[in-house]
Design a protein around this motif. Structure first.
Motif, PDB file in Angstrom:
ATOM      1  N   LEU A 119      -5.782  -8.001  -1.099  1.00 16.80           N
ATOM      2  CA  LEU A 119      -6.066  -6.566  -1.024  1.00 16.80           C
ATOM      3  C   LEU A 119      -7.107  -6.163  -2.054  1.00 16.80           C
ATOM      4  CD1 LEU A 119      -2.422  -5.208  -0.535  1.00 16.80           C
ATOM      5  CD2 LEU A 119      -4.248  -5.243   1.174  1.00 16.80           C
ATOM      6  N   HIS A 175     -10.621  -6.922  -0.849  1.00 17.33           N
ATOM      7  CA  HIS A 175     -11.109  -6.019   0.195  1.00 17.33           C
ATOM      8  C   HIS A 175     -11.208  -4.570  -0.288  1.00 17.33           C
ATOM      9  CE1 HIS A 175     -11.239  -8.811   3.590  1.00 17.33           C
ATOM     10  NE2 HIS A 175     -10.151  -9.372   3.085  1.00 17.33           N
ATOM     11  N   THR A 193      -9.453   2.541   0.802  1.00 15.88           N
ATOM     12  CA  THR A 193      -8.472   3.347   1.542  1.00 15.88           C
ATOM     13  C   THR A 193      -9.042   4.733   1.857  1.00 15.88           C
ATOM     14  OG1 THR A 193      -7.450   4.064  -0.543  1.00 15.88           O
ATOM     15  CG2 THR A 193      -6.499   2.149   0.544  1.00 15.88           C
ATOM     16  N   MET A 246      -8.886  -2.573  -1.110  1.00 17.73           N
ATOM     17  CA  MET A 246      -7.781  -1.717  -0.693  1.00 17.73           C
ATOM     18  C   MET A 246      -6.916  -1.294  -1.880  1.00 17.73           C
ATOM     19  SD  MET A 246      -8.319  -1.314   2.484  1.00 17.73           S
ATOM     20  CE  MET A 246      -6.809  -0.532   3.027  1.00 17.73           C
ATOM     21  N   LEU A 258       0.829  -1.208   0.000  1.00 19.94           N
ATOM     22  CA  LEU A 258       0.000   0.000   0.000  1.00 19.94           C
ATOM     23  C   LEU A 258       0.861   1.255   0.000  1.00 19.94           C
ATOM     24  CD1 LEU A 258      -2.735  -1.095   2.570  1.00 19.94           C
ATOM     25  CD2 LEU A 258      -2.973  -0.945   0.081  1.00 19.94           C
ATOM     26  N   LEU A 276      -4.129   2.331  -5.565  1.00 18.53           N
ATOM     27  CA  LEU A 276      -4.900   2.265  -4.337  1.00 18.53           C
ATOM     28  C   LEU A 276      -6.389   2.209  -4.652  1.00 18.53           C
ATOM     29  CD1 LEU A 276      -3.052   4.845  -2.032  1.00 18.53           C
ATOM     30  CD2 LEU A 276      -2.896   2.346  -1.990  1.00 18.53           C
TER      31      LEU A 276
END
Length: 263
Positions: free
Chosen positions: A44, A47, A65, A49, A12, A61
């Motif tokens: 990731l 989810h 986030t 993210m 990230l 991203l």
């Protein structure tokens, strides 16, 4: 440290800095096998993210986030307490006001968590979320001066600190000397150290424990530098008032002993 979590955070962070990266680029930056990175990336992605671009296959991203960032800002008491005082400070000085906190982890950066534009300044960019090297800005120096936990970021084994302009302090020894002076007066300054033509003045904010919670500062145009006693006094009063609302027993914050390194 949990290895898989550490690797996910590093992915990230890499995407934060590079904006968009391919799997091979991520693997090279993390010095891991592509297959290892791919497994974490898939999790990731699931989810939200990170997201994958359809045309290039590169990663960036994801929207989740932003949701986390908004929750952080909404629950940050420093931000909610500082907003009315920042509005008043901007009105009194005619300057933009930023509130920032020190980012944990390597790098020694600060992040702006609240921004009050200068009055009557026309259309201005919202600077919430901007990240600046702590050693290159007044906000960061105010934080480092009163937060001993932040100083290890500058134990660079003799290597110079990152330069943003020709005025950036890159010598760790010189920076420590300036931090000591900031502790004596309770105010930090910057003069074109992060952005050419931009000057700043910042003061620390304490919380109920009496230690550093953040910093609030003025963005000073070149034509108004150095600032007069009126702006200096207004900044001190704002920092002291926010600290009082956060339950601080005194201002400026008490500088605790630097935590000893674990064996």
């Amino acid at each position: 440290m949990i290895q898989s979590v550490d690797r996910a955070v590093r992915i990230l962070t890499a995407l934060q800095g590079a904006r968009r990266m391919g799997l091979g680029e991520l693997a090279a930056q993390l010095e891991l096998a592509p297959s290892t990175v791919h497994g974490i990336v898939r999790t990731l992605l699931d989810h939200g993210m990170i997201a994958q671009e359809r045309d290039s296959g590169r990663y960036r991203l994801g929207p989740a986030t932003l949701r986390l960032g908004n929750v952080y800002l909404d629950t940050l008491e420093l931000r909610s307490r500082s907003v009315p005082w920042a509005e008043d400070l901007a009105a009194r000085t005619g300057m933009a006001v930023r509130t920032a906190v020190l980012l944990a982890g390597p790098g020694g950066d600060v992040i702006v968590v609240a921004h009050e534009p200068r009055p009557g300044g026309g259309r201005q960019m919202n600077e919430v979320g901007i990240v600046v090297p702590a050693h290159a800005c007044a906000l960061g120096k105010a934080l480092l001066a009163f937060d001993p936990a932040g100083e290890p970021a500058f134990d660079t084994a003799g290597e110079p600190l990152r330069s943003m302009t020709g005025e950036t302090i890159t010598d760790p020894a010189r920076l420590r000397t300036e931090l000591a002076a900031i502790r004596r007066v309770g105010l930090a300054t910057e003069a074109e150290e992060a952005v050419l033509g931009e000057y700043g003045l910042a003061a620390p904010v304490a919380d109920h424990s009496g230690t550093i919670a953040g910093a609030i500062g003025l963005v000073v145009p070149q034509t108004e530098w150095p600032v007069g006693p009126g702006a200096t006094d207004a900044l001190r009063a704002a920092a002291r008032s926010i600290s009082r609302e956060l339950g601080a027993p005194s201002w400026p914050p008490v500088v605790r002993d630097r935590p000893a390194a674990s064996a």
